[in-house]
Design an enzyme around this catalytic site. Sequence first.
Site: not given
Length: 1020
Positions: A128-129, A189, A259, A302, A367
Amino acid sequence: MRLSSIFTAVSGLLATAGAQQWPLHDNGLNEVVQWDHYSLIVNNERVFLWTGEFHYWRLPVPELWIDIFQKIKAAGFNGFSIYSHWGYHSAADGELDFESGAHNITRIFTIAKDLGLYVIVRPGPYINAESTGGGFPGWLLTGDYGTTRNNDSRYTEAWAPYMAAMAQISAEHAVTNGGNVILYQIENEYGQQWTDVDGRVPNNTAIDYMELLEASARRNGIDIPTLANNPNLGSKSWSQDYDINDVGGDVDIYSLDNYPSCWSCDLSVCTSVNGFPPEFTTFDYYTNFQETAPTQPLILAEFQGGSYNPWNGPQGGCRNNTGPNWVNVFYRNNIGNKVAGQNIYMAFGGTNWGGIPFPLVGTSYDYSAPIAETRKLTDKYSETKLLSYFVRAAKDLTKIEKAGNGTTNFTNNPSVFAQALRDVDTGSHFYVTKHKNTTLTSNLTFKLNMTTSLGPMQVPQYAPEIAIDGRQAKILVTDFAAGDDTLIYSTAEILTFSVQNGKPIIVFWVPTGESGEFYLKGAKYGSVSRCEGCANVGFHYADEGVIVEFMQNQGMSVLEFDNGVRAVIADRSTAYNMWQPTLSNNPQAPMNETMLVKGPYLVRSAAVEHGVICLTGDYSGAGDLEVFAPLDDEDWHSSLTHHHRKVGASRMVHFNGKAVAMRQTKYGSLLGSLSAPNVSVESVQATIPELTEWKVQDALPERYASYNDSGAGWREAGKNSTLNPWKPETYPVLYGDEYGFHYQNLLWRGRFSGEATGVYLNVIGGAASGWSAWVNGHFLGSTYGNISLAETNATLSFGNATREGENVLFVIQDHMGHDQTVGVLNPRGILNATLIGGEASNFTSWKVAGNAGGQANIDPVRGPINEGGLHAERLGWHLPGFDDSAWESGSPQDGLTEAGAKFYRTNLPLDLPEGIDASLAFELNAPEGSKVRAQLYVNGYMFGKFIPHVGNQIEFPVFPGILDYHGNNTIGLNIWAQDDAGASVSVKTSVLGVYQSSLDPSAGTEYLRPGWTSERLRYY
């Protein structure tokens, strides 16, 4: 016996006994890394894993990796995590590069070992990233390898060589083999274990896929624990505890991804998610882990460190959305949830240079990370450091149980919520206090009901009540071990402690102007040895020691006690400038292998060598340097005279190899000042010439019918079938990936004869993509790009531009990168090309151009993602050494007066002062309303995509090493004007930061800037 079975059996026995004993796990291969309900255990020592994410492929200068790792270490982290990027290492099926330039990742592991940082390796194969295709190589995305992320044998055969190489390299540097790689993640993920989570109904395809990946890792040497990063709290995948029916696919250690305040600066993408909470709402992870992985440590593989900035996001990103107050509350809340491992995403974001971005993200990948894209330290870095140092010092956090939550049962203010934690061996307590409603910004005061070894206490007893200043949280302690000494309690947060000559220096911090109180066991009296901003200091003698109250304004105060303990009290701003370097490369360095330093911008390393305290780091101008360092009498005696060893005499300190005059304070520190030549942002900026001497050349000759497209840069686009699930609307298949062109701009030339009066085009390039079309050199029109549209269409009139015989339609499209997750196979190219009007015939042939060499990867140092199909790129005009002497002079600020493209080149000579680390950037601007797509090149690297009508990024930082700080630099700019108004772009350099530094940022980087060769001429 499976771990879940062990847990069930042990739980039943111990519930009867009235005490919980948790099983100790290992992976059956060794006992180097073990784990239980509390924490990881490495070589029989408990570890609180505190790491930050770093992507080496977003910083393609290996000489700068140590800079980031030193900053991660200096912030108090004991490790970092890396995603590796399959697409970055593999230009074509069967081709892997782990040797050229930044592709050689072995250097990451050796630096980590030298510095003393654990490494979590996360190789994918999907990551992903916010990277093109989620890290998949472009050649995988044609449909020929299946739909990916499953057990399809075609996909398996594709990933096997890459995953084998990553496992072999990682295994060589694992903790089981003398290195520092501690965990190895399987997939990413990927919460697909269950088709029905609550019913535990298995998804056999996903399970087979995970087992294939795990078997590959083990077969290629991975004997450390495997990890899974579950994408949300609901999917509960790959935990041996939750998998009570042993359906398979489970990894050694379950972890979570979260997140809580939106992964994007565009908050609408999160507020549209069903149930996404209001701003500044903390989550409960503890309950989820007790349901999903109760015998395992609570690890967040994460956790949000910031948010990416999409094309339509605010200029400079949204750092304030997750600023210092956010760091303060959310990271402490995690500890209150019994977190035993946290990986902050990102610690350093870097850039999406070249073609790495996926369509929603521009060139920057800052970011809002603690270490900015410019490599400068932010206030988030400083705030994170305040907690990192505490986590490193608080060894009892590695074996804790929840001891309760609540408001009135813990405090006298019902608006304050406390999470209580207790070490099951020592009985020490940690109280995480915050607003009951964390969305509020009001100020609160309260007393806290604490459990101590001396019995229950309501504190503070003498000082004013504890304050929660707006959006803030505090971790307050009881029975805190500082070496051999103990704090019965503290109402001020502990920054850290350092044991020197057998006794601790305990550092407390408070927000500026706040009060605090602590109870030091074993002391009989104390005194103030330094009062810089202190007030209302009082010593109250108790049965077991001394209770100290204080108030601290800006500055640092020092208290000394009769038992040899020293207390340093700092306000927040002063604590930001305090450092605690370790004296060994042990990630778990004990506190007697540390020193305390106050003053510099950064302390990179510390050592005591033959009686000399050797520090390295960064600073600017002049400022105080204060060092609390241990003294080894024998070592000092062998190197210094008796005179130098007298109390009050100077002791030797070197900073960046230069001696610093120091005097010893009465409380035992060394105090001096750092001074440097008058080098500033302004003075360095003055040495950088303006970009004025430009050469220019037409950059879009392909639009003319007379252009010869028979060269090696062009390929016939004649496929009449595709395995891609997204079928084209017309044929032949006009997808760039089908012809070996996977990144950045694609160029299409279609030939036709007849009486067509126009063309209908539907082009897919990803969100924010655009395209322009010409027939026989006559401009037809463009679509400019929209953040919400991945494909755009238009019906274009040929007017009087066609002729008898053969005509050529030319289309240039901006390929914004491949989509992610379920969209990875979404094509890039032309979905529909239909001639209209008259007796329109079909196209007789098509050709396509992309990056020079296609999948051959003719520039292995910069790699397969850096270039697209622009004329300038194929011929190498962007590379150092290309001869532009025959070109005309022209400025990009004058630009084009019609639709088309021009390429500009200039030279930027640099000779920055020695001994500094500077951050440089290029600023691009265009007249308001311009429909322009511009790309900036620095020594051959595409370091800026500028689309002002879509995005807001105008500043493009460029790393030293890409820039030669002591030589000539080739600057290229491609300007593509998308309408008849033309376009112009201004370019200027700016210096963003300058520091005296031990880092020589561009030394030894010549190999990263290979020059032009005549081979490029083949790709005309």
